[in-house]
Write a protein that holds these residues in place. Structure first.
Motif, mmCIF file in Angstrom:
data_model
loop_
_atom_site.group_PDB
_atom_site.id
_atom_site.type_symbol
_atom_site.label_atom_id
_atom_site.label_comp_id
_atom_site.label_asym_id
_atom_site.label_seq_id
_atom_site.Cartn_x
_atom_site.Cartn_y
_atom_site.Cartn_z
ATOM 1 N N GLN A 214 0.144 -1.405 0.273
ATOM 2 C CA GLN A 214 0.632 0.434 0.090
ATOM 3 C C GLN A 214 0.831 0.906 -0.140
ATOM 4 O O GLN A 214 1.822 1.712 0.768
ATOM 5 C CB GLN A 214 -1.036 0.443 1.194
ATOM 6 C CG GLN A 214 -1.682 -0.702 1.137
ATOM 7 C CD GLN A 214 -2.689 -0.856 2.875
ATOM 8 O OE1 GLN A 214 -2.628 -0.518 3.710
ATOM 9 N NE2 GLN A 214 -4.277 -1.135 2.064
ATOM 10 N N MET A 215 0.353 2.286 -0.799
ATOM 11 C CA MET A 215 1.195 3.313 -0.890
ATOM 12 C C MET A 215 1.015 4.189 -0.155
ATOM 13 O O MET A 215 0.190 4.811 0.381
ATOM 14 C CB MET A 215 1.030 3.642 -2.717
ATOM 15 C CG MET A 215 2.536 5.247 -2.832
ATOM 16 S SD MET A 215 3.368 5.388 -2.085
ATOM 17 C CE MET A 215 4.451 3.831 -3.805
ATOM 18 N N PRO A 216 0.990 4.806 0.730
ATOM 19 C CA PRO A 216 0.750 5.669 1.664
ATOM 20 C C PRO A 216 0.371 7.150 0.993
ATOM 21 O O PRO A 216 0.857 7.622 -0.120
ATOM 22 C CB PRO A 216 2.446 6.483 2.287
ATOM 23 C CG PRO A 216 3.397 5.056 2.058
ATOM 24 C CD PRO A 216 3.284 4.527 1.038
ATOM 25 N N PRO A 217 -0.261 7.702 1.820
ATOM 26 C CA PRO A 217 -1.511 8.794 1.345
ATOM 27 C C PRO A 217 -0.198 9.928 0.970
ATOM 28 O O PRO A 217 0.598 10.176 2.307
ATOM 29 C CB PRO A 217 -2.444 9.133 2.002
ATOM 30 C CG PRO A 217 -2.384 8.603 3.079
ATOM 31 C CD PRO A 217 -1.502 7.209 2.912
ATOM 32 N N ASN A 218 -0.586 10.787 0.114
ATOM 33 C CA ASN A 218 -0.247 12.030 -0.300
ATOM 34 C C ASN A 218 1.601 12.116 0.307
ATOM 35 O O ASN A 218 2.290 12.871 1.076
ATOM 36 C CB ASN A 218 -0.950 13.114 0.897
ATOM 37 C CG ASN A 218 -1.673 13.370 0.733
ATOM 38 O OD1 ASN A 218 -1.935 13.172 0.281
ATOM 39 N ND2 ASN A 218 -2.452 13.477 2.318
ATOM 40 N N CYS A 219 2.131 10.733 -0.369
ATOM 41 C CA CYS A 219 3.533 10.383 -0.436
ATOM 42 C C CYS A 219 4.131 12.228 -0.922
ATOM 43 O O CYS A 219 3.611 11.509 -2.620
ATOM 44 C CB CYS A 219 4.353 9.547 -0.053
ATOM 45 S SG CYS A 219 3.533 8.575 -1.537
ATOM 46 N N THR A 220 5.542 12.143 -1.413
ATOM 47 C CA THR A 220 6.484 12.802 -2.597
ATOM 48 C C THR A 220 6.606 11.658 -3.431
ATOM 49 O O THR A 220 6.472 10.456 -2.932
ATOM 50 C CB THR A 220 8.424 13.427 -1.737
ATOM 51 O OG1 THR A 220 8.677 11.975 -1.326
ATOM 52 C CG2 THR A 220 7.871 14.562 -0.375
ATOM 53 N N GLU A 221 7.064 11.996 -4.408
ATOM 54 C CA GLU A 221 7.411 11.992 -5.309
ATOM 55 C C GLU A 221 8.942 10.722 -5.508
ATOM 56 O O GLU A 221 8.751 9.601 -5.578
ATOM 57 C CB GLU A 221 7.394 12.228 -6.698
ATOM 58 C CG GLU A 221 7.859 11.715 -8.394
ATOM 59 C CD GLU A 221 8.034 12.656 -8.887
ATOM 60 O OE1 GLU A 221 8.609 12.051 -10.709
ATOM 61 O OE2 GLU A 221 7.582 13.509 -9.189
ATOM 62 N N ARG A 222 9.708 11.427 -4.750
ATOM 63 C CA ARG A 222 10.735 10.599 -4.265
ATOM 64 C C ARG A 222 10.550 9.008 -3.693
ATOM 65 O O ARG A 222 11.205 8.238 -3.830
ATOM 66 C CB ARG A 222 12.065 11.212 -4.083
ATOM 67 C CG ARG A 222 12.840 10.886 -3.976
ATOM 68 C CD ARG A 222 13.759 11.376 -2.776
ATOM 69 N NE ARG A 222 15.495 9.724 -2.442
ATOM 70 C CZ ARG A 222 16.399 10.397 -1.438
ATOM 71 N NH1 ARG A 222 16.154 11.866 -0.438
ATOM 72 N NH2 ARG A 222 16.976 9.224 -1.063
ATOM 73 N N PHE A 223 9.769 9.653 -1.800
ATOM 74 C CA PHE A 223 9.091 8.525 -1.295
ATOM 75 C C PHE A 223 8.575 7.170 -2.022
ATOM 76 O O PHE A 223 9.256 6.577 -1.931
ATOM 77 C CB PHE A 223 8.554 9.220 -0.355
ATOM 78 C CG PHE A 223 8.253 7.787 0.896
ATOM 79 C CD1 PHE A 223 9.541 7.490 1.328
ATOM 80 C CD2 PHE A 223 6.818 8.078 0.938
ATOM 81 C CE1 PHE A 223 8.946 5.704 2.034
ATOM 82 C CE2 PHE A 223 6.875 6.856 1.896
ATOM 83 C CZ PHE A 223 8.097 5.906 2.752
ATOM 84 N N ALA A 224 7.828 7.704 -3.193
ATOM 85 C CA ALA A 224 6.949 6.787 -3.853
ATOM 86 C C ALA A 224 7.766 5.814 -4.763
ATOM 87 O O ALA A 224 7.606 4.400 -4.459
ATOM 88 C CB ALA A 224 6.029 7.512 -5.048
ATOM 89 N N THR A 225 9.045 6.338 -5.062
ATOM 90 C CA THR A 225 9.720 5.788 -5.827
ATOM 91 C C THR A 225 10.772 5.099 -5.452
ATOM 92 O O THR A 225 11.149 3.763 -6.159
ATOM 93 C CB THR A 225 10.701 6.798 -6.828
ATOM 94 O OG1 THR A 225 9.611 7.346 -7.798
ATOM 95 C CG2 THR A 225 11.852 6.129 -8.261
ATOM 96 N N THR A 226 11.249 5.221 -4.616
ATOM 97 C CA THR A 226 11.921 4.420 -3.620
ATOM 98 C C THR A 226 11.551 3.784 -2.841
ATOM 99 O O THR A 226 11.470 2.621 -2.720
ATOM 100 C CB THR A 226 12.445 5.653 -2.055
ATOM 101 O OG1 THR A 226 13.474 6.467 -3.217
ATOM 102 C CG2 THR A 226 13.795 4.048 -1.662
ATOM 103 N N LEU A 227 10.305 3.773 -2.690
ATOM 104 C CA LEU A 227 9.610 2.681 -1.822
ATOM 105 C C LEU A 227 8.957 1.612 -2.620
ATOM 106 O O LEU A 227 9.162 0.523 -2.554
ATOM 107 C CB LEU A 227 8.671 3.634 -1.534
ATOM 108 C CG LEU A 227 7.425 2.128 0.155
ATOM 109 C CD1 LEU A 227 8.428 2.136 1.314
ATOM 110 C CD2 LEU A 227 6.075 3.552 -0.065
ATOM 111 N N ARG A 228 9.022 1.762 -3.918
ATOM 112 C CA ARG A 228 8.212 0.951 -5.104
ATOM 113 C C ARG A 228 9.675 -0.202 -5.373
ATOM 114 O O ARG A 228 9.695 -0.786 -6.005
ATOM 115 C CB ARG A 228 7.970 1.625 -6.132
ATOM 116 C CG ARG A 228 6.340 2.039 -6.272
ATOM 117 C CD ARG A 228 5.845 2.276 -7.898
ATOM 118 N NE ARG A 228 4.912 3.052 -7.451
ATOM 119 C CZ ARG A 228 4.559 4.470 -7.137
ATOM 120 N NH1 ARG A 228 5.204 5.483 -7.660
ATOM 121 N NH2 ARG A 228 3.471 5.138 -7.267
ATOM 122 N N SER A 229 10.881 0.795 -5.305
ATOM 123 C CA SER A 229 12.002 -0.169 -5.953
ATOM 124 C C SER A 229 12.749 -0.739 -4.601
ATOM 125 O O SER A 229 13.036 -1.570 -5.215
ATOM 126 C CB SER A 229 12.953 0.770 -6.946
ATOM 127 O OG SER A 229 13.460 1.787 -5.619
#
Length: 338
Positions: free
Chosen positions: A278-293
């Motif tokens: 689950q992607m956390p809500p309202n997260c930065t683009e960098r954090f979203a990219t880091t989390l996916r990878s």
């Protein structure tokens, strides 16, 4: 649980440069009183979850199972609780692998022990699906004499996708000493982990762990499992995550991962025990990219302490976080400060 290994004189070559030895194992367990009223074959399935129920039933019928020294017993025998069960398990396979020239990050080495910093993604010991390219293969190449020691001197493991410190014995006396220290719980093993969820405080999880009967690759909290104790403390809190330090009192397979998931703070990136991503809500683009990878559990074996097998001096090593976890923490911090 008491056990012994008696090697049989049967060794033969396999494909892929492997060989096998047959090993007889005797296992002893006391039937917990919560299993009272259960049939013997059902109780064995709880106590010896590493083996299939059909195999256990076969061993009962062939006289490999004793209850309070009685041998000729039925799978339907009802348990009262408190019985002592002795299981002479059928010969199991021990894999002997070939040496491979794989780079090792050596933190410490002398004539008795070797301390290795294992990267995430490296399997420790050969198994189905990973016959080559393991830490054991690398160790056999680095120290050729290790092929005479049990598991090439490896006395404990960390998961494939966990990074950090791991100890290896280079001699049989050192192997015996380190194994004894593990049994006595005198070896210091501390981990750094990032959990999903914001913890308010540290604590201790004291819950037994056994194989999941529905999926033999998973482990779970089971009353018939082995004792498992995990101590944890909070190092840093984020909006929806927590950085913790974990100290193991016991060393069960997947212990930290199972215990943290049990208290509803699963390890970030754990694809087995953390549930659906689950992607956390309202997260930065960098954090979203880091989390996916980030494709592994955020767990690092950061500290290892032991008594030297020869000098008896207490030695301790610490290994900083690898780049991927540092990057993840930086992204978490930036996300909190947006």
């Amino acid at each position: 649980m008491a056990q012994y290994h008696a090697k049989l004189s049967c060794e033969y070559n396999l494909t892929m440069g492997l060989s096998e030895e047959l090993v007889m194992t005797r296992l002893t367990e006391e039937v917990p009183y919560e299993l009272a009223g259960m049939r013997l074959d059902q109780a064995l399935a709880e106590l010896f979850a590493d083996y299939s129920r059909s195999k256990l039933q076969t061993w009962i019928k062939s006289g490999r199972v004793q209850i309070n020294d009685a041998i000729n017993i039925s799978p339907k025998t009802k348990m009262d609780g408190g019985e002592i069960i002795i299981l002479d398990a059928e010969a199991e396979v021990v894999i002997t692998a070939e040496a491979e020239n794989i780079p090792l990050d050596i933190i410490f080495e002398d004539d008795s022990i070797l301390i290795v910093n294992k990267p995430a993604g490296l399997v420790v010991h050969p198994a189905v699906g990973n016959w080559n390219g393991t830490l054991l293969n690398a160790l056999l190449n680095y120290v050729p004499g290790l092929d005479s020691l049990p598991r090439a001197g490896i006395v404990h493991r960390i998961d494939k996708d966990t990074s950090g410190l791991l100890m290896v014995a280079k001699t049989l006396p050192a192997h015996n000493s380190l194994t004894q220290q593990l049994q006595e719980r005198s070896i210091v093993r501390e981990y750094i982990a990032i959990c999903r969820g914001r913890m308010t405080a540290g604590g201790t999880v004291d819950e037994p762990i056994g194989r999941d009967p529905a999926d033999r690759k998973r482990y779970m909290i089971r009353m018939s499992g082995k004792e498992a104790v995990t101590h944890y403390r909070v190092s840093q809190r984020f909006l929806r995550h927590t950085l913790i330090r974990v100290k193991l009192e016991t060393g069960r397979t997947h212990q930290i991962r199972v215990h943290m998931a049990h208290i509803r703070f699963p390890l970030l990136g754990d694809q087995v025990y953390s549930g659906r991503f689950q992607m956390p809500p309202n997260c930065t683009e960098r954090f979203a990219t880091t989390l996916r990878s980030f494709k592994r559990q955020a767990l690092h074996a950061a500290k290892l302490g032991l008594k030297h097998p020869v000098t008896e001096e207490y030695l301790e090593w610490e290994q900083p976080l690898p780049f991927d976890m540092v990057d993840l923490l930086e992204a978490l911090t930036e996300n909190d400060n947006q």
